[in-house]
Design a protein around this motif. Structure first.
Motif, short mmCIF file in Angstrom:
data_model
loop_
_atom_site.label_atom_id
_atom_site.label_comp_id
_atom_site.label_asym_id
_atom_site.label_seq_id
_atom_site.Cartn_x
_atom_site.Cartn_y
_atom_site.Cartn_z
N ILE A 143 40.80 36.11 8.70
CA ILE A 143 40.78 34.67 8.42
C ILE A 143 42.03 33.97 8.16
O ILE A 143 42.65 33.82 7.19
CB ILE A 143 39.75 34.35 7.35
N ALA A 144 42.87 33.75 9.28
CA ALA A 144 43.97 33.29 9.16
C ALA A 144 44.39 32.21 10.62
O ALA A 144 43.71 32.22 11.68
CB ALA A 144 45.08 34.41 8.97
N GLN A 145 45.76 31.67 10.52
CA GLN A 145 46.03 30.62 11.33
C GLN A 145 46.39 31.51 12.97
O GLN A 145 46.22 31.20 14.04
CB GLN A 145 47.27 30.21 10.96
N ASP A 146 46.68 32.85 12.95
CA ASP A 146 47.07 33.57 14.04
C ASP A 146 45.85 33.68 14.98
O ASP A 146 46.12 33.77 16.14
CB ASP A 146 47.75 34.74 13.72
N PHE A 147 44.64 33.67 14.46
CA PHE A 147 43.40 33.66 15.21
C PHE A 147 42.69 32.33 15.36
O PHE A 147 42.14 32.17 16.56
CB PHE A 147 42.54 34.88 14.70
N TYR A 148 42.80 31.80 14.47
CA TYR A 148 42.02 30.45 14.38
C TYR A 148 42.79 29.02 14.46
O TYR A 148 42.14 27.99 14.31
CB TYR A 148 41.08 30.13 13.25
N GLY A 149 44.06 29.14 14.69
CA GLY A 149 44.62 27.86 14.49
C GLY A 149 44.59 26.91 13.35
O GLY A 149 44.45 27.66 12.29
N ASN A 184 46.81 39.27 9.00
CA ASN A 184 48.33 39.30 9.72
C ASN A 184 49.01 38.38 8.97
O ASN A 184 50.32 38.23 9.53
CB ASN A 184 48.21 39.37 11.26
N ARG A 185 48.64 37.62 7.79
CA ARG A 185 49.00 36.68 7.57
C ARG A 185 49.07 36.48 6.01
O ARG A 185 47.97 36.84 5.46
CB ARG A 185 48.70 35.18 7.95
N VAL A 186 50.31 35.97 5.12
CA VAL A 186 50.15 36.07 3.65
C VAL A 186 49.21 34.85 3.17
O VAL A 186 48.65 34.93 2.08
CB VAL A 186 51.69 36.20 3.43
N GLU A 187 49.21 33.85 3.95
CA GLU A 187 48.46 32.62 3.34
C GLU A 187 47.28 32.77 2.89
O GLU A 187 46.75 32.34 1.79
CB GLU A 187 48.74 31.19 4.27
N PRO A 188 46.26 33.42 3.67
CA PRO A 188 45.03 33.60 2.97
C PRO A 188 44.78 34.58 2.03
O PRO A 188 43.93 34.28 0.92
CB PRO A 188 44.30 34.34 4.20
#
Length: 338
Positions: A143-149, A184-188
């Motif tokens: 649940i991050a930007q790399d998959f869902y923009g 793969n991202r810290v934000e979530p």
């Protein structure tokens, strides 16, 4: 009980994305030999996901681990993707920034769904594919930007009201030992820590706390996680393979800038007689917030390299030079700091 207490004493686990035919078509016997090699060398934590080859990784892992006592290993998988009976061309899937990761996987369609009902169905489906009666840890996947923009927050909100609550209930009922995010991202991860109602046991953070790329996680996520007593499993410690002699970074061909930094790290490692894999694994584990590190492998010899790297002796001067040359963040914990 912390996440570390739920994992085996040996901090080296096995990430099974390659068993889903990531980047290449892996023969069945090679996949089996790789898992068997990991077991013989002492690996007792295996991580998988429905997404890896549209269920292929789970199916293969279940077949191979079935001959070993279930009580002797820890198993984690993920929710957020349902594997359907309908089929499609795997090479045509839209995976955001990740491109055609599993174009050699199974042709089953994949549905993104983070609701509570889908979470429970996903767990049941994974149990069947893995041929087991229980899961230890379940991660909410990607649940991050790399998959869902720019729409990633929509999926995050669906997970907050769905998967998070469903997995919390499963933990309370003793069905699973723990849950968290696999991203793969810290934000979530940061956003989850800000939620009063969410109490994750940990995060599987892939590619964001590596020798090559760690500053954002170090500055932002690690302190917040430590304050909540939430620990990290580091996935992708070789940065999609570029630190281990490959050409991919972030699942894409590495840029000239990344290749140049890798060349500097490799030159320093060679000067000190240090295997780059050893530097990568031991760097990640030097952070007290890291409970385990799970490189992926699809060949038995790669697993042997990983285990040798875990215990390789690295001279203190290597770490000092790494820091002095600015190849790691000044505040990053190193083995010499212990």
């Amino acid at each position: 009980m912390s996440l570390r207490d739920k994992l085996p004493a040996v901090p080296l686990g096995f990430g099974t994305a390659p068993l889903g035919n990531m980047f290449r078509n892996i023969p069945e016997e090679e996949a089996a030999a790789t898992v068997d090699a990991a077991w013989k060398l002492g690996t007792r934590y295996f991580d998988t996901a429905p997404f890896y080859g549209a269920g292929l990784s789970e199916i293969r892992l279940g077949q191979i681990l079935g001959k070993y006592p279930r009580s002797e290993y820890v198993l984690s998988t993920k929710v957020g993707r349902l594997i359907l009976d309908e089929t499609e061309d795997p090479a045509a899937r839209d995976l955001g920034e990740k491109g055609g990761l599993f174009e050699f996987g199974r042709p089953n369609k994949i549905a993104n769904d983070y609701t509570a009902d889908a979470t429970l169905r996903s767990v049941e489906d994974s149990l069947k594919r893995l041929k087991t009666d229980r899961l230890d840890i379940v991660w909410v996947h990607d649940i991050a930007q790399d998959f869902y923009g720019d729409e990633w927050l929509i999926h995050f909100e669906e997970a907050r009201t769905g998967a998070f609550r469903a997995l919390t209930r499963l933990r309370e009922e003793g069905v699973i030992k723990g849950w968290g995010l696999g991203v793969n991202r810290v934000e979530p991860c940061e956003l989850t820590l800000e939620l009063d109602e969410a109490q994750p046991d940990g995060f599987l953070l892939a590619g964001r706390y590596t020798l090559l790329d760690h500053e954002k996680a170090l500055q932002r996520l690690m302190p917040a996680a430590a304050a909540r007593k939430v620990e990290i499993v580091v996935g992708g410690p070789y940065s999609s393979g570029v630190l281990a002699g490959g050409t991919h970074f972030e699942y894409q061909p590495a840029s000239p800038e990344i290749l140049a930094k890798v060349a500097r790290i490799r030159a320093l490692a060679e000067r000190h007689g240090v295997p780059v894999k050893a530097a990568a694994l031991q760097f990640a584990l030097a952070n007290p917030a890291v409970a385990s590190v799970i490189p992926g492998a699809s060949r038995p010899e790669r697993v042997k390299e990983d285990h040798a790297a875990l215990t390789a002796t690295i001279p203190p001067d290597f770490w000092k030079d790494l820091r002095q040359q600015g190849l790691v963040a000044a505040a990053a914990p190193l083995p010499i700091d212990r």
